[in-house]
Design a protein around this motif. Sequence first.
Motif, PDB file in Angstrom:
ATOM      1  N   PRO A 254     -16.832  54.768 -25.339  1.00  0.00           N
ATOM      2  CA  PRO A 254     -16.092  55.741 -24.523  1.00  0.00           C
ATOM      3  C   PRO A 254     -15.225  55.108 -23.429  1.00  0.00           C
ATOM      4  O   PRO A 254     -14.105  55.563 -23.177  1.00  0.00           O
ATOM      5  CB  PRO A 254     -17.209  56.606 -23.909  1.00  0.00           C
ATOM      6  CG  PRO A 254     -18.334  56.486 -24.888  1.00  0.00           C
ATOM      7  CD  PRO A 254     -18.258  55.090 -25.425  1.00  0.00           C
ATOM      8  N   ALA A 255     -15.731  54.065 -22.804  1.00  0.00           N
ATOM      9  CA  ALA A 255     -14.961  53.443 -21.721  1.00  0.00           C
ATOM     10  C   ALA A 255     -13.826  52.560 -22.246  1.00  0.00           C
ATOM     11  O   ALA A 255     -12.892  52.244 -21.509  1.00  0.00           O
ATOM     12  CB  ALA A 255     -15.889  52.603 -20.837  1.00  0.00           C
ATOM     13  N   TYR A 260     -15.180  49.269 -30.874  1.00  0.00           N
ATOM     14  CA  TYR A 260     -16.379  49.919 -31.391  1.00  0.00           C
ATOM     15  C   TYR A 260     -17.497  49.845 -30.365  1.00  0.00           C
ATOM     16  O   TYR A 260     -17.616  48.870 -29.614  1.00  0.00           O
ATOM     17  CB  TYR A 260     -16.846  49.236 -32.678  1.00  0.00           C
ATOM     18  CG  TYR A 260     -15.946  49.468 -33.870  1.00  0.00           C
ATOM     19  CD1 TYR A 260     -16.000  50.662 -34.574  1.00  0.00           C
ATOM     20  CD2 TYR A 260     -15.041  48.490 -34.286  1.00  0.00           C
ATOM     21  CE1 TYR A 260     -15.179  50.879 -35.671  1.00  0.00           C
ATOM     22  CE2 TYR A 260     -14.219  48.700 -35.382  1.00  0.00           C
ATOM     23  CZ  TYR A 260     -14.287  49.897 -36.069  1.00  0.00           C
ATOM     24  OH  TYR A 260     -13.474  50.111 -37.150  1.00  0.00           O
ATOM     25  N   ASP A 261     -18.325  50.867 -30.354  1.00  0.00           N
ATOM     26  CA  ASP A 261     -19.493  50.881 -29.490  1.00  0.00           C
ATOM     27  C   ASP A 261     -20.432  49.731 -29.882  1.00  0.00           C
ATOM     28  O   ASP A 261     -20.561  49.405 -31.072  1.00  0.00           O
ATOM     29  CB  ASP A 261     -20.221  52.216 -29.640  1.00  0.00           C
ATOM     30  CG  ASP A 261     -21.345  52.369 -28.640  1.00  0.00           C
ATOM     31  OD1 ASP A 261     -21.081  52.814 -27.522  1.00  0.00           O
ATOM     32  OD2 ASP A 261     -22.499  52.011 -28.998  1.00  0.00           O
ATOM     33  N   PRO A 262     -21.097  49.094 -28.913  1.00  0.00           N
ATOM     34  CA  PRO A 262     -21.983  47.967 -29.236  1.00  0.00           C
ATOM     35  C   PRO A 262     -23.083  48.303 -30.225  1.00  0.00           C
ATOM     36  O   PRO A 262     -23.588  47.418 -30.928  1.00  0.00           O
ATOM     37  CB  PRO A 262     -22.568  47.587 -27.863  1.00  0.00           C
ATOM     38  CG  PRO A 262     -21.541  48.041 -26.878  1.00  0.00           C
ATOM     39  CD  PRO A 262     -20.946  49.287 -27.456  1.00  0.00           C
ATOM     40  N   GLY A 263     -23.480  49.571 -30.307  1.00  0.00           N
ATOM     41  CA  GLY A 263     -24.542  49.961 -31.235  1.00  0.00           C
ATOM     42  C   GLY A 263     -24.078  50.199 -32.662  1.00  0.00           C
ATOM     43  O   GLY A 263     -24.893  50.426 -33.551  1.00  0.00           O
TER      44      GLY A 263
END
Length: 389
Positions: A254-255, A260-263
């Motif tokens: 989101p930020a 990609y999100d780390p997860g």
Amino acid sequence: MIREKKRSHAFTLVELLVVIAIIGVLIGLLLPAVQAAREAARRMSCSNNMKQFGLAMHNYHSAYQQLPRQCGGSDSASATTSNIQRLSVHVGLLPFFEQQAVWEKISNPYDDGTNTFQAMGPAPWVTLYEPWRTQIPGLLCPSDVAPLGAGGTGNTNYGYSVGDSTWNSNNAVDAAGAPLNTGQHRGFFQHRTTTKFRDILDGLSNTIAMGEIGRSRGARELIGDAFYVTGNAAAQEVVRNSPKQEGWLEVIEPARPQFYDPGVLLCVDSSGAKDRSRGNVWGDGLGLFTQVCTVFPPNAPSFQREGGVATGKGGIFTMGSRHQGGCHVVMGDGSVRFVTDSIESGDLSIGFVGTTAPGAPPAGSASPYGLWGALGTRGGKEPRSIDEL
């Protein structure tokens, strides 16, 4: 008579500081202009590369009355003795964009003194085969700063359009080797299927044939990497059923919406191999490497179904580049256009045409993905034109 001594004039400290400040301001104004000029030159060079591909496709079609196959070649159970029908369009076009020397090595039996390979080579990831290791300069965009040579294979920034419905467009074939789910094969090129100009019913000038691919810098960027979802087929279909929510909003950080999100698990994470990212094998016709589609607009996420690059059962293969604000595409008539990230892309909550996704339009329907989707279909009969850009 007293002579008055002439005093030599020198800069005072204040004057010197003023001059330094002026020079600093001028440099500050000049550097962005120089950088912009350099990027404009790189962008023009990239456009010229793509014009060569457009011309090559037309010359190929003039010679053979058809287009080269995406995932064509010979078939065999062994990847070391055959290319197992994994060759990209790049391979067929080699002699038509001034790569006759590479083509001669591929199209004839090749002996490097240690290994012997039959004509058309082994599978595209076999790095013992010199042609697959060869980096062809014209296959790279000058603006892409990603490192070369990951996995030992030649890279590319250019892929071939398979349209707006690519869920099972890769290795899903029947016992005779014919592609299944033909209603999902809606693009200028079709997996393991011969296409001719006469098949482009929406018109060559209104159908995208090629687009840019961003390559990975190892930074988990949307531009160069692709993600996948672990689990059974039902888990994969979540992305197919709701592309925007499950294939975009749920996977970005989101930020930092360009990452990609780390997860999120990326294809490179699944095996640790360095060749599991966009454009890393120019000779391979599978989606991750040399395919693009018109679902998400440029520079959005890419998704590899089932994570297994070797199985290659479709996904979402998004165009992208490191040019500011969009990417180049080649239309079927050979013209090159620049498409922005903000191109109208319809309703991305709708599943792929011709699939069993809830609410998905039946095979043969107009694309639900607006102008962008319409430009990717060869016969969707959408009343849309490239002139709307």
